[in-house]
Design a protein around this motif. Structure first.
Motif, mmCIF file in Angstrom:
data_model
loop_
_atom_site.group_PDB
_atom_site.id
_atom_site.type_symbol
_atom_site.label_atom_id
_atom_site.label_comp_id
_atom_site.label_asym_id
_atom_site.label_seq_id
_atom_site.Cartn_x
_atom_site.Cartn_y
_atom_site.Cartn_z
ATOM 1 N N LYS A 89 0.712 -7.211 9.448
ATOM 2 C CA LYS A 89 1.691 -6.996 8.385
ATOM 3 C C LYS A 89 1.726 -5.506 8.006
ATOM 4 O O LYS A 89 0.735 -4.785 8.174
ATOM 5 N N PRO A 90 2.883 -5.041 7.481
ATOM 6 C CA PRO A 90 2.988 -3.634 7.079
ATOM 7 C C PRO A 90 2.037 -3.300 5.918
ATOM 8 O O PRO A 90 1.797 -4.123 5.042
ATOM 9 N N GLN A 91 1.507 -2.095 5.970
ATOM 10 C CA GLN A 91 0.680 -1.585 4.879
ATOM 11 C C GLN A 91 1.240 -0.216 4.483
ATOM 12 O O GLN A 91 0.694 0.816 4.857
ATOM 13 N N PRO A 92 2.379 -0.223 3.764
ATOM 14 C CA PRO A 92 3.057 1.042 3.473
ATOM 15 C C PRO A 92 2.177 1.988 2.650
ATOM 16 O O PRO A 92 1.694 1.620 1.580
ATOM 17 N N TYR A 93 1.953 3.144 3.186
ATOM 18 C CA TYR A 93 1.126 4.145 2.518
ATOM 19 C C TYR A 93 1.770 5.525 2.587
ATOM 20 O O TYR A 93 1.394 6.425 1.848
ATOM 21 N N PHE A 94 2.749 5.730 3.463
ATOM 22 C CA PHE A 94 3.252 7.063 3.738
ATOM 23 C C PHE A 94 4.549 7.390 2.989
ATOM 24 O O PHE A 94 4.616 8.374 2.255
ATOM 25 N N PHE A 95 5.580 6.576 3.149
ATOM 26 C CA PHE A 95 6.892 6.911 2.605
ATOM 27 C C PHE A 95 7.046 6.605 1.119
ATOM 28 O O PHE A 95 7.697 7.364 0.401
ATOM 29 N N ASN A 96 6.478 5.515 0.634
ATOM 30 C CA ASN A 96 6.639 5.181 -0.781
ATOM 31 C C ASN A 96 6.072 6.252 -1.714
ATOM 32 O O ASN A 96 6.755 6.669 -2.650
ATOM 33 N N PRO A 97 4.841 6.726 -1.498
ATOM 34 C CA PRO A 97 4.355 7.816 -2.359
ATOM 35 C C PRO A 97 5.214 9.068 -2.251
ATOM 36 O O PRO A 97 5.435 9.763 -3.241
ATOM 37 N N ALA A 98 5.721 9.350 -1.056
ATOM 38 C CA ALA A 98 6.577 10.532 -0.886
ATOM 39 C C ALA A 98 7.845 10.394 -1.717
ATOM 40 O O ALA A 98 8.271 11.352 -2.370
ATOM 41 N N ARG A 99 8.437 9.213 -1.723
ATOM 42 C CA ARG A 99 9.661 8.988 -2.508
ATOM 43 C C ARG A 99 9.397 9.181 -3.996
ATOM 44 O O ARG A 99 10.165 9.828 -4.701
ATOM 45 N N VAL A 100 8.312 8.608 -4.490
ATOM 46 C CA VAL A 100 7.992 8.687 -5.912
ATOM 47 C C VAL A 100 7.747 10.131 -6.334
ATOM 48 O O VAL A 100 8.314 10.609 -7.322
ATOM 49 N N VAL A 101 6.921 10.842 -5.598
ATOM 50 C CA VAL A 101 6.600 12.231 -5.954
ATOM 51 C C VAL A 101 7.845 13.102 -5.814
ATOM 52 O O VAL A 101 8.088 13.970 -6.662
ATOM 53 N N PHE A 102 8.651 12.884 -4.782
ATOM 54 C CA PHE A 102 9.854 13.679 -4.596
ATOM 55 C C PHE A 102 10.827 13.459 -5.747
ATOM 56 O O PHE A 102 11.436 14.401 -6.253
#
Length: 133
Positions: A89-102
């Motif tokens: 299963k996916p374990q999103p760690y890369f794009f979600n934090p980038a979106r929030v901080v951006f």
């Protein structure tokens, strides 16, 4: 009746000064702010990254590229962890934090620009009041 805007030379000069000042704010603030935002993105990504051996966390870095920044995870399996596979299963760690901080970075930049615009407007109003008396 068609709407019309009328500008005199002084209005145009004031507007040009505001644009110049805003450009200075954006240029001067960007280098430091982008580096700070990039470091924050990497920090959040490392906090969210799943840990088995720690290699994935260690592979997340950022570097300056031209006038911007590149944030990378150099492990070959990074995308499999982020998006999952047919067996994992996916374990999103890369794009979600980038979106929030951006998003937060953009909000801070907008706030700086808006405060600069308000300041210039207040100065112009005060200047006009002082010269009218």
């Amino acid at each position: 009746m068609k709407p019309k805007l009328k500008f005199n030379k002084q209005d145009l000069n004031n507007f040009n000064k505001i644009l110049t000042d805003l450009n200075i704010v954006v240029k001067n603030g960007n280098t430091t702010a982008i580096a700070r935002a990039s470091a924050d993105i990497v920090k959040q990504q490392k906090l969210k990254a799943p840990v088995d051996t720690g290699a994935l966390k260690g592979a997340i870095n950022y570097s300056k590229e031209g006038s911007g920044v590149a944030i990378v995870s150099e492990m070959q399996y990074s995308s499999f962890v982020e998006f999952g596979t047919s067996k994992q299963k996916p374990q999103p760690y890369f794009f979600n934090p980038a979106r929030v901080v951006f998003r937060n970075f953009v909000k801070k930049l907008e706030s700086k620009l808006n405060s600069k615009i308000r300041w210039e407007s207040q100065c112009n109003i005060l200047e006009k009041l002082l010269f009218l008396q």
